[in-house]
Design a protein around this motif. Structure first.
Motif, PDB file in Angstrom:
ATOM      1  N   UNK A 230       0.838  -1.200   0.000  1.00 54.94           N
ATOM      2  CA  UNK A 230       0.000   0.000   0.000  1.00 54.94           C
ATOM      3  C   UNK A 230       0.875   1.253   0.000  1.00 54.94           C
ATOM      4  N   UNK A 231       0.252   2.400  -0.192  1.00 53.04           N
ATOM      5  CA  UNK A 231       0.984   3.664  -0.268  1.00 53.04           C
ATOM      6  C   UNK A 231       1.546   4.036   1.105  1.00 53.04           C
ATOM      7  N   UNK A 232       2.837   4.357   1.141  1.00 54.52           N
ATOM      8  CA  UNK A 232       3.469   4.761   2.400  1.00 54.52           C
ATOM      9  C   UNK A 232       3.439   6.279   2.554  1.00 54.52           C
ATOM     10  N   UNK A 233       3.734   7.007   1.491  1.00 51.93           N
ATOM     11  CA  UNK A 233       3.692   8.467   1.536  1.00 51.93           C
ATOM     12  C   UNK A 233       4.627   9.042   2.585  1.00 51.93           C
ATOM     13  N   UNK A 234       4.108  10.013   3.352  1.00 50.11           N
ATOM     14  CA  UNK A 234       4.928  10.679   4.363  1.00 50.11           C
ATOM     15  C   UNK A 234       5.057   9.851   5.642  1.00 50.11           C
ATOM     16  N   UNK A 235       4.351   8.727   5.721  1.00 52.16           N
ATOM     17  CA  UNK A 235       4.373   7.939   6.954  1.00 52.16           C
ATOM     18  C   UNK A 235       5.747   7.345   7.250  1.00 52.16           C
ATOM     19  N   UNK A 236       6.532   7.070   6.217  1.00 49.16           N
ATOM     20  CA  UNK A 236       7.838   6.471   6.425  1.00 49.16           C
ATOM     21  C   UNK A 236       8.753   7.349   7.259  1.00 49.16           C
ATOM     22  N   UNK A 237       8.922   8.605   6.824  1.00 43.44           N
ATOM     23  CA  UNK A 237       9.823   9.471   7.589  1.00 43.44           C
ATOM     24  C   UNK A 237       9.212   9.883   8.918  1.00 43.44           C
ATOM     25  N   UNK A 238       7.873   9.961   8.985  1.00 52.29           N
ATOM     26  CA  UNK A 238       7.237  10.259  10.271  1.00 52.29           C
ATOM     27  C   UNK A 238       7.489   9.139  11.280  1.00 52.29           C
ATOM     28  N   UNK A 239       7.389   7.900  10.826  1.00 59.30           N
ATOM     29  CA  UNK A 239       7.620   6.759  11.712  1.00 59.30           C
ATOM     30  C   UNK A 239       9.057   6.753  12.240  1.00 59.30           C
ATOM     31  N   UNK A 240      10.016   6.968  11.349  1.00 63.07           N
ATOM     32  CA  UNK A 240      11.423   6.995  11.761  1.00 63.07           C
ATOM     33  C   UNK A 240      11.676   8.166  12.704  1.00 63.07           C
ATOM     34  N   UNK A 241      11.086   9.326  12.397  1.00 60.18           N
ATOM     35  CA  UNK A 241      11.269  10.503  13.251  1.00 60.18           C
ATOM     36  C   UNK A 241      10.719  10.259  14.654  1.00 60.18           C
ATOM     37  N   UNK A 242       9.535   9.661  14.744  1.00 61.77           N
ATOM     38  CA  UNK A 242       8.961   9.338  16.047  1.00 61.77           C
ATOM     39  C   UNK A 242       9.864   8.374  16.802  1.00 61.77           C
ATOM     40  N   UNK A 243      10.359   7.339  16.122  1.00 59.03           N
ATOM     41  CA  UNK A 243      11.213   6.347  16.778  1.00 59.03           C
ATOM     42  C   UNK A 243      12.490   6.985  17.323  1.00 59.03           C
ATOM     43  N   UNK A 244      13.131   7.820  16.525  1.00 61.89           N
ATOM     44  CA  UNK A 244      14.369   8.461  16.957  1.00 61.89           C
ATOM     45  C   UNK A 244      14.116   9.432  18.101  1.00 61.89           C
ATOM     46  N   UNK A 245      13.020  10.180  18.005  1.00 64.33           N
ATOM     47  CA  UNK A 245      12.707  11.147  19.059  1.00 64.33           C
ATOM     48  C   UNK A 245      12.392  10.446  20.373  1.00 64.33           C
ATOM     49  N   UNK A 246      11.601   9.385  20.322  1.00 67.07           N
ATOM     50  CA  UNK A 246      11.250   8.656  21.540  1.00 67.07           C
ATOM     51  C   UNK A 246      12.464   7.951  22.140  1.00 67.07           C
ATOM     52  N   UNK A 247      13.337   7.434  21.270  1.00 64.19           N
ATOM     53  CA  UNK A 247      14.560   6.795  21.767  1.00 64.19           C
ATOM     54  C   UNK A 247      15.433   7.805  22.499  1.00 64.19           C
ATOM     55  N   UNK A 248      15.639   8.970  21.887  1.00 64.48           N
ATOM     56  CA  UNK A 248      16.468  10.005  22.509  1.00 64.48           C
ATOM     57  C   UNK A 248      15.850  10.499  23.816  1.00 64.48           C
ATOM     58  N   UNK A 249      14.531  10.747  23.787  1.00 61.75           N
ATOM     59  CA  UNK A 249      13.852  11.224  24.992  1.00 61.75           C
ATOM     60  C   UNK A 249      13.894  10.186  26.100  1.00 61.75           C
ATOM     61  N   UNK A 250      13.581   8.923  25.768  1.00 61.12           N
ATOM     62  CA  UNK A 250      13.573   7.871  26.775  1.00 61.12           C
ATOM     63  C   UNK A 250      14.947   7.619  27.354  1.00 61.12           C
ATOM     64  N   UNK A 251      15.966   7.638  26.506  1.00 60.02           N
ATOM     65  CA  UNK A 251      17.328   7.405  26.990  1.00 60.02           C
ATOM     66  C   UNK A 251      17.779   8.530  27.907  1.00 60.02           C
ATOM     67  N   UNK A 252      17.515   9.782  27.518  1.00 58.66           N
ATOM     68  CA  UNK A 252      17.894  10.925  28.346  1.00 58.66           C
ATOM     69  C   UNK A 252      17.166  10.889  29.680  1.00 58.66           C
ATOM     70  N   UNK A 253      15.872  10.606  29.637  1.00 56.47           N
ATOM     71  CA  UNK A 253      15.055  10.533  30.858  1.00 56.47           C
ATOM     72  C   UNK A 253      15.561   9.419  31.766  1.00 56.47           C
ATOM     73  N   UNK A 254      15.771   8.228  31.209  1.00 56.48           N
ATOM     74  CA  UNK A 254      16.207   7.080  32.003  1.00 56.48           C
ATOM     75  C   UNK A 254      17.580   7.323  32.626  1.00 56.48           C
ATOM     76  N   UNK A 255      18.483   7.869  31.822  1.00 59.82           N
ATOM     77  CA  UNK A 255      19.839   8.119  32.326  1.00 59.82           C
ATOM     78  C   UNK A 255      19.817   9.131  33.456  1.00 59.82           C
ATOM     79  N   UNK A 256      19.005  10.178  33.306  1.00 56.81           N
ATOM     80  CA  UNK A 256      18.950  11.213  34.337  1.00 56.81           C
ATOM     81  C   UNK A 256      18.378  10.663  35.629  1.00 56.81           C
ATOM     82  N   UNK A 257      17.286   9.896  35.552  1.00 50.15           N
ATOM     83  CA  UNK A 257      16.666   9.340  36.757  1.00 50.15           C
ATOM     84  C   UNK A 257      17.604   8.326  37.413  1.00 50.15           C
TER      85      UNK A 257
END
Length: 263
Positions: A230-257
């Protein structure tokens, strides 16, 4: 011993510890795995005919809805598995094992690294098991090429990594295992308000932006595009962007706590 070899050695030891713990106490993983499997069977065999007709398939042919549903359930499986990670991290924090590790000559971050890698591996194993159930009831991906299958696996692993880091943070800030389980419930709730079960354009107009741009929908639509053509369109880069952002946020949060609690 230099820092990098020490980190690798201790992280692999902690990974082995977490995998052995999961093998000896599989009930938590199995209970969390039961949710997506039950939803898969429920929506296919109870609502399948109606849902298939609603997305353009024949009312007597569930195959169209099985193909639509399985990619979303695979990502929901990852979310369910990471709830167990939050509980496991919280148990380590509240039962004193982390304090004991801190008195030993091991790399500081190896405990969390072991949890993260172990959770990603467990998530991928759970995805394979749910995917096998999907294949058993009729899911097929005949048009996907080998690179598309590799890209789909990479997306699942990246999504598992992102949610795992968020779950680790939730486990670290929770006072007990019950609170960790409750704090991680949004990870299971978000797939329910995504395109897992119905297309976004079938939802009320005011709710569509919420469903369309939350983390799960772009990942689900990308996975459908890779496996079903099926058509992916803009969902591909949105999915990767969400994954990278959540990884960075979760890692920073976990490390700080984690570092704060170790003082």
């Amino acid at each position: 011993m230099s820092s990098l070899p020490l980190a690798l050695r201790d992280s692999s030891t902690m990974l082995r510890r977490n995998l052995l713990h999961a093998r000896r106490y599989p009930s938590l993983t199995l209970n969390l795995l039961l949710t997506p499997v039950m939803l898969l069977l429920l929506f296919v065999y109870v609502f399948g005919d109606v849902m298939s007709a609603g997305i353009g398939g024949g009312a007597a042919d569930r195959s169209a809805y099985i193909a639509y549903l399985v990619p979303g359930l695979l990502l929901m499986t990852i979310a369910s598995t990471t709830v167990g990670t939050a509980v496991s991290v919280s148990n380590d924090m509240t039962e004193g094992i982390i304090a004991r590790f801190r008195t030993m000559a091991i790399h500081r971050g190896s405990v969390i690294t072991g949890h993260v890698i172990g959770s990603v591996l467990q998530s991928l194993i759970s995805v394979i098991l749910v995917g096998a159930v999907g294949v058993a009831i009729g899911f097929r991906s005949t048009d996907a090429t080998a690179p598309e299958w590799l890209a789909a696996l990479g997306l699942l692993a990246l999504f598992a990594l992102a949610l795992t880091w968020i779950a680790v943070g939730m486990g670290l800030v929770s006072p007990n295992a019950e609170a960790a389980s409750n704090n991680a419930l949004p990870l299971i709730f978000l797939p329910l308000i995504s395109s897992t079960f119905v297309p976004v354009d079938a939802m009320p107009g005011w709710f569509q932006p919420v469903a369309e741009y939350q983390p799960f929908t772009p990942a689900i639509e990308t996975l459908r595009g890779l496996l079903l053509g099926s058509e992916i369109g803009h969902n591909g880069w949105l999915a990767v962007a969400w994954c990278l952002a959540l990884t960075a946020l979760g890692r920073l949060w976990s490390k700080r706590v984690y570092n704060r609690d170790s003082k």
